[in-house]
Design a protein around this motif. Structure first.
Motif, PDB file in Angstrom:
ATOM      1  N   SER A 135      46.043  26.110  52.734  1.00  0.00           N
ATOM      2  CA  SER A 135      46.480  27.372  53.679  1.00  0.00           C
ATOM      3  C   SER A 135      46.769  28.422  52.624  1.00  0.00           C
ATOM      4  O   SER A 135      46.297  29.566  52.831  1.00  0.00           O
ATOM      5  CB  SER A 135      47.633  27.177  54.740  1.00  0.00           C
ATOM      6  N   GLY A 136      47.677  27.960  51.466  1.00  0.00           N
ATOM      7  CA  GLY A 136      48.166  28.985  50.389  1.00  0.00           C
ATOM      8  C   GLY A 136      46.820  29.405  49.673  1.00  0.00           C
ATOM      9  O   GLY A 136      46.758  30.596  49.189  1.00  0.00           O
ATOM     10  N   LEU A 137      45.926  28.592  49.495  1.00  0.00           N
ATOM     11  CA  LEU A 137      44.797  29.026  48.714  1.00  0.00           C
ATOM     12  C   LEU A 137      43.992  29.828  49.493  1.00  0.00           C
ATOM     13  O   LEU A 137      43.315  30.872  49.134  1.00  0.00           O
ATOM     14  CB  LEU A 137      43.947  27.833  48.307  1.00  0.00           C
ATOM     15  N   VAL A 138      43.681  29.635  50.822  1.00  0.00           N
ATOM     16  CA  VAL A 138      42.794  30.463  51.472  1.00  0.00           C
ATOM     17  C   VAL A 138      43.494  31.913  51.951  1.00  0.00           C
ATOM     18  O   VAL A 138      42.976  32.876  51.703  1.00  0.00           O
ATOM     19  CB  VAL A 138      42.519  29.634  52.851  1.00  0.00           C
ATOM     20  N   CYS A 139      44.977  31.688  52.061  1.00  0.00           N
ATOM     21  CA  CYS A 139      45.604  33.085  52.233  1.00  0.00           C
ATOM     22  C   CYS A 139      45.396  33.947  50.851  1.00  0.00           C
ATOM     23  O   CYS A 139      45.265  35.105  50.939  1.00  0.00           O
ATOM     24  CB  CYS A 139      46.807  32.738  52.425  1.00  0.00           C
ATOM     25  N   SER A 140      45.647  33.365  49.695  1.00  0.00           N
ATOM     26  CA  SER A 140      45.216  34.063  48.578  1.00  0.00           C
ATOM     27  C   SER A 140      44.001  34.674  48.120  1.00  0.00           C
ATOM     28  O   SER A 140      43.857  35.726  47.719  1.00  0.00           O
ATOM     29  CB  SER A 140      45.845  33.160  47.127  1.00  0.00           C
ATOM     30  N   LEU A 141      43.080  33.852  48.646  1.00  0.00           N
ATOM     31  CA  LEU A 141      41.773  34.019  48.262  1.00  0.00           C
ATOM     32  C   LEU A 141      41.483  35.440  49.259  1.00  0.00           C
ATOM     33  O   LEU A 141      40.759  36.295  48.898  1.00  0.00           O
ATOM     34  CB  LEU A 141      40.745  33.037  48.697  1.00  0.00           C
ATOM     35  N   THR A 142      41.807  35.402  50.744  1.00  0.00           N
ATOM     36  CA  THR A 142      41.689  36.422  51.564  1.00  0.00           C
ATOM     37  C   THR A 142      42.353  37.569  51.215  1.00  0.00           C
ATOM     38  O   THR A 142      41.941  38.705  51.145  1.00  0.00           O
ATOM     39  CB  THR A 142      41.955  36.028  52.902  1.00  0.00           C
ATOM     40  N   ALA A 143      43.512  37.461  50.393  1.00  0.00           N
ATOM     41  CA  ALA A 143      44.427  38.631  49.971  1.00  0.00           C
ATOM     42  C   ALA A 143      43.713  39.243  49.068  1.00  0.00           C
ATOM     43  O   ALA A 143      43.673  40.569  49.128  1.00  0.00           O
ATOM     44  CB  ALA A 143      45.800  38.070  49.449  1.00  0.00           C
ATOM     45  N   ASP A 144      42.777  38.742  48.197  1.00  0.00           N
ATOM     46  CA  ASP A 144      42.035  39.132  47.186  1.00  0.00           C
ATOM     47  C   ASP A 144      40.884  40.180  47.675  1.00  0.00           C
ATOM     48  O   ASP A 144      40.383  41.226  47.393  1.00  0.00           O
ATOM     49  CB  ASP A 144      41.322  38.165  46.181  1.00  0.00           C
ATOM     50  N   LYS A 145      40.275  39.517  48.702  1.00  0.00           N
ATOM     51  CA  LYS A 145      39.234  40.106  49.573  1.00  0.00           C
ATOM     52  C   LYS A 145      39.707  41.629  50.187  1.00  0.00           C
ATOM     53  O   LYS A 145      39.018  42.591  50.406  1.00  0.00           O
ATOM     54  CB  LYS A 145      38.516  39.334  50.753  1.00  0.00           C
ATOM     55  N   LEU A 146      40.980  41.324  50.527  1.00  0.00           N
ATOM     56  CA  LEU A 146      41.654  42.714  51.273  1.00  0.00           C
ATOM     57  C   LEU A 146      42.196  43.537  50.203  1.00  0.00           C
ATOM     58  O   LEU A 146      42.727  44.434  50.524  1.00  0.00           O
ATOM     59  CB  LEU A 146      42.516  42.216  51.996  1.00  0.00           C
ATOM     60  N   ALA A 147      42.237  43.300  48.821  1.00  0.00           N
ATOM     61  CA  ALA A 147      42.731  44.368  47.898  1.00  0.00           C
ATOM     62  C   ALA A 147      44.109  44.432  47.835  1.00  0.00           C
ATOM     63  O   ALA A 147      44.736  45.387  47.739  1.00  0.00           O
ATOM     64  CB  ALA A 147      41.860  45.308  47.878  1.00  0.00           C
ATOM     65  N   LEU A 148      44.660  43.273  48.449  1.00  0.00           N
ATOM     66  CA  LEU A 148      46.460  43.339  48.467  1.00  0.00           C
ATOM     67  C   LEU A 148      46.986  43.062  47.033  1.00  0.00           C
ATOM     68  O   LEU A 148      46.267  42.822  46.347  1.00  0.00           O
ATOM     69  CB  LEU A 148      46.873  42.200  49.521  1.00  0.00           C
ATOM     70  N   LYS A 149      48.342  43.437  47.044  1.00  0.00           N
ATOM     71  CA  LYS A 149      48.930  43.565  45.955  1.00  0.00           C
ATOM     72  C   LYS A 149      49.010  42.216  45.342  1.00  0.00           C
ATOM     73  O   LYS A 149      49.225  41.157  46.287  1.00  0.00           O
ATOM     74  CB  LYS A 149      50.142  44.300  46.022  1.00  0.00           C
ATOM     75  N   PRO A 150      49.221  41.991  43.960  1.00  0.00           N
ATOM     76  CA  PRO A 150      49.522  40.646  43.650  1.00  0.00           C
ATOM     77  C   PRO A 150      50.943  39.834  44.114  1.00  0.00           C
ATOM     78  O   PRO A 150      50.763  38.816  44.296  1.00  0.00           O
ATOM     79  CB  PRO A 150      49.477  40.876  42.218  1.00  0.00           C
ATOM     80  N   SER A 151      51.763  40.838  44.338  1.00  0.00           N
ATOM     81  CA  SER A 151      52.841  40.458  44.994  1.00  0.00           C
ATOM     82  C   SER A 151      52.859  39.578  46.516  1.00  0.00           C
ATOM     83  O   SER A 151      53.464  38.820  46.705  1.00  0.00           O
ATOM     84  CB  SER A 151      53.987  41.365  45.114  1.00  0.00           C
ATOM     85  N   ALA A 152      51.718  40.411  47.156  1.00  0.00           N
ATOM     86  CA  ALA A 152      51.529  39.635  48.437  1.00  0.00           C
ATOM     87  C   ALA A 152      50.875  38.332  48.474  1.00  0.00           C
ATOM     88  O   ALA A 152      51.242  37.486  49.139  1.00  0.00           O
ATOM     89  CB  ALA A 152      50.570  40.696  49.160  1.00  0.00           C
ATOM     90  N   ARG A 153      49.841  38.493  47.267  1.00  0.00           N
ATOM     91  CA  ARG A 153      49.375  36.948  46.898  1.00  0.00           C
ATOM     92  C   ARG A 153      50.307  35.904  46.837  1.00  0.00           C
ATOM     93  O   ARG A 153      50.403  34.547  47.433  1.00  0.00           O
ATOM     94  CB  ARG A 153      48.346  36.955  45.923  1.00  0.00           C
ATOM     95  N   ARG A 159      59.600  37.109  38.078  1.00  0.00           N
ATOM     96  CA  ARG A 159      59.217  36.685  39.417  1.00  0.00           C
ATOM     97  C   ARG A 159      59.594  37.675  40.486  1.00  0.00           C
ATOM     98  O   ARG A 159      58.799  38.469  41.318  1.00  0.00           O
ATOM     99  CB  ARG A 159      59.204  35.372  39.900  1.00  0.00           C
ATOM    100  N   ARG A 160      61.009  37.991  40.549  1.00  0.00           N
ATOM    101  CA  ARG A 160      61.697  38.736  41.408  1.00  0.00           C
ATOM    102  C   ARG A 160      61.135  40.077  41.275  1.00  0.00           C
ATOM    103  O   ARG A 160      60.681  40.835  42.266  1.00  0.00           O
ATOM    104  CB  ARG A 160      63.045  38.523  41.592  1.00  0.00           C
ATOM    105  N   PHE A 161      61.082  40.797  40.139  1.00  0.00           N
ATOM    106  CA  PHE A 161      60.757  41.897  39.898  1.00  0.00           C
ATOM    107  C   PHE A 161      59.167  42.324  40.142  1.00  0.00           C
ATOM    108  O   PHE A 161      58.884  43.283  40.640  1.00  0.00           O
ATOM    109  CB  PHE A 161      61.200  42.520  38.421  1.00  0.00           C
ATOM    110  N   TYR A 162      58.424  41.126  40.007  1.00  0.00           N
ATOM    111  CA  TYR A 162      57.054  41.329  40.170  1.00  0.00           C
ATOM    112  C   TYR A 162      56.763  41.351  41.592  1.00  0.00           C
ATOM    113  O   TYR A 162      55.857  42.097  41.955  1.00  0.00           O
ATOM    114  CB  TYR A 162      56.471  40.228  39.694  1.00  0.00           C
ATOM    115  N   ASN A 163      57.396  40.556  42.459  1.00  0.00           N
ATOM    116  CA  ASN A 163      57.140  40.478  43.850  1.00  0.00           C
ATOM    117  C   ASN A 163      57.665  41.840  44.615  1.00  0.00           C
ATOM    118  O   ASN A 163      57.149  41.962  45.567  1.00  0.00           O
ATOM    119  CB  ASN A 163      57.952  39.379  44.554  1.00  0.00           C
ATOM    120  N   GLU A 164      58.542  42.578  43.831  1.00  0.00           N
ATOM    121  CA  GLU A 164      58.920  44.028  44.334  1.00  0.00           C
ATOM    122  C   GLU A 164      57.975  44.825  43.595  1.00  0.00           C
ATOM    123  O   GLU A 164      58.284  46.166  44.203  1.00  0.00           O
ATOM    124  CB  GLU A 164      60.413  44.128  43.764  1.00  0.00           C
TER     125      GLU A 164
END
Length: 403
Positions: free
Chosen positions: A171-189, A70-75
């Motif tokens: 809040s976490g669910l909405v942030c994660s779904l928004t991160a997908d819309k913005l094509a952010l990295k999985p680590s950001a999600r 998880r630590r390496f994934y988030n990096e």
């Protein structure tokens, strides 16, 4: 007799101490923990003897590996490389403690999270528990985000369940779904989900008390509200949380404009700020009714600034005007509960629960609101209804119609 499981010898590091005892299937000790697997020949010899370890050691070793991955994934590490990572040569003491796994659905996660938030700095083994909560929430989200929205929006008006934990998960669910819309990295999600889980740890009990309180916050409570972000960071640091991005989000999630600098941390802080405020508007209090989702989402978009317009539009698109778990009137006169987001923000999939004559339906009817004559005409406030939705009926209807 202990239960033994095979050791994945191909993933054990040569020249490093073993963190577990190695046994034969019959219970003969082959190597004590802290001894070293020195050569390939040594590995082959253990393979021939069908090297095993106890099930408890195997679970603890896996927990340590999961944390490392998880630590390496988030990096930002490559997922294909993570799958080939060797087992760690050390196992954290907390990983030997049972009871960290979180199973079940969203309300099971909500229940465990509420306990952790209430315990705060007194929590026992908080990091493995937080890891398990994050993992389960992300797994449920990956499996079926609409089911998560439905379950949590249905739970939001029930203040007896603990508003702080429901708010955090939504809040976490909405942030994660928004991160997908913005094509952010999985680590950001992942960072957004974990930050959402703990952003209000500095006022968890107060948050629940205020939701049930019949008066506005008094001066002392207002001061605690103002101080909760900084207190949350202090609590998390004392619990052993070291992730700087997570701590920045918690510190500034109410005041993103005071955070200096640009780039990813500021974007994540702004996303959390928007989701936090949006869910708060749609949640009832004893002193006021919830704002209708359509009104809250329109306000979200209309208050855009050059720095936030893209984030606000992405969040509105991710959630839709009528989120699963909320209620609508249809053009045919029926009242329905939203069960799934549609192709457009204003055309969700719904289950009719009250007919055009105002009578509750024992059998729910699926409606696609993109169809002429079944369009949504208005949202419905939850407090005006006197019908309790049966989640099992909704689940069967969704399965039957593939939504």
């Amino acid at each position: 007799m202990p239960k033994y499981v095979p050791v994945p010898l191909e993933r054990v590091q040569l020249g490093k101490p073993l963190p577990v005892d190695i046994w034969s299937p019959g219970g003969q000790l082959l190597l004590r923990r802290q001894q070293i697997l020195s050569t390939e020949a040594h590995r082959d010899m253990l393979a021939e003897r069908q090297a095993c370890m106890t099930e408890a050691d195997a679970q603890a070793w896996q927990r340590s590996l999961d944390r490392q991955m998880r630590r390496f994934y988030n990096e930002g590490a490559d997922l294909s490389l993570l799958a080939q990572m060797p087992l760690p040569s050390e196992i954290a003491e907390d990983d030997f403690l049972p009871g960290h796994e979180v199973s079940g659905g969203w309300m099971d996660v909500q229940d465990v999270l509420r306990g952790l938030l209430y315990q705060g700095v007194s929590a026992v083994s908080p990091l493995p528990r937080l890891d398990a909560l994050e993992d389960r929430a992300l797994a449920l989200l990956q499996s079926n985000p609409d089911e998560g929205l439905f379950t949590l929006f249905q739970a939001l008006p029930d203040l007896s369940l603990g508003y702080c934990a429901t708010h955090a998960l939504l809040s976490g669910l909405v942030c994660s779904l928004t991160a997908d819309k913005l094509a952010l990295k999985p680590s950001a999600r992942a960072t957004l989900m974990r930050a959402a889980l703990v952003m209000n740890i500095g006022m968890a009990r107060l948050q629940d008390n205020l939701a049930r309180q019949k008066t506005a916050p008094n001066p002392a409570q207002r001061q605690d509200i103002d101080d909760h972000a900084a207190l949350g960071v202090t609590i998390l640091q004392r619990l052993g949380v070291l992730d700087p991005s997570l701590l920045v989000i918690v510190q500034w999630h109410h005041t993103p404009d005071l955070l200096e600098g640009e780039g990813a941390p500021l974007m994540l802080v702004r996303l959390m700020n928007l989701a936090d405020a949006l869910i708060a508007k749609m949640a009832p209090r004893q002193v006021r009714h919830a704002m209708l989702p359509l009104a809250a989402t329109k306000m979200l978009v209309m208050q855009s600034s050059p720095d936030t317009v893209q984030l606000r539009q992405a969040m509105a698109a991710a959630l839709g005007f009528y989120p699963p778990g909320t209620y609508v009137h249809l053009a045919n006169g029926e009242t329905a509960v939203v069960i799934c987001r549609g192709a457009r923000a204003n055309s969700p999939h719904v289950a009719s629960i009250i007919n055009a004559n105002g009578m509750p339906l024992s059998t729910y009817n699926y409606r696609d609101t993109s169809t002429s004559g079944l369009t949504v005409t208005a949202p419905v406030a939850e407090h005006t209804l006197h019908v309790k939705v049966n989640p099992d009926k909704v689940k069967r209807l969704r399965q039957l119609h593939g939504v």
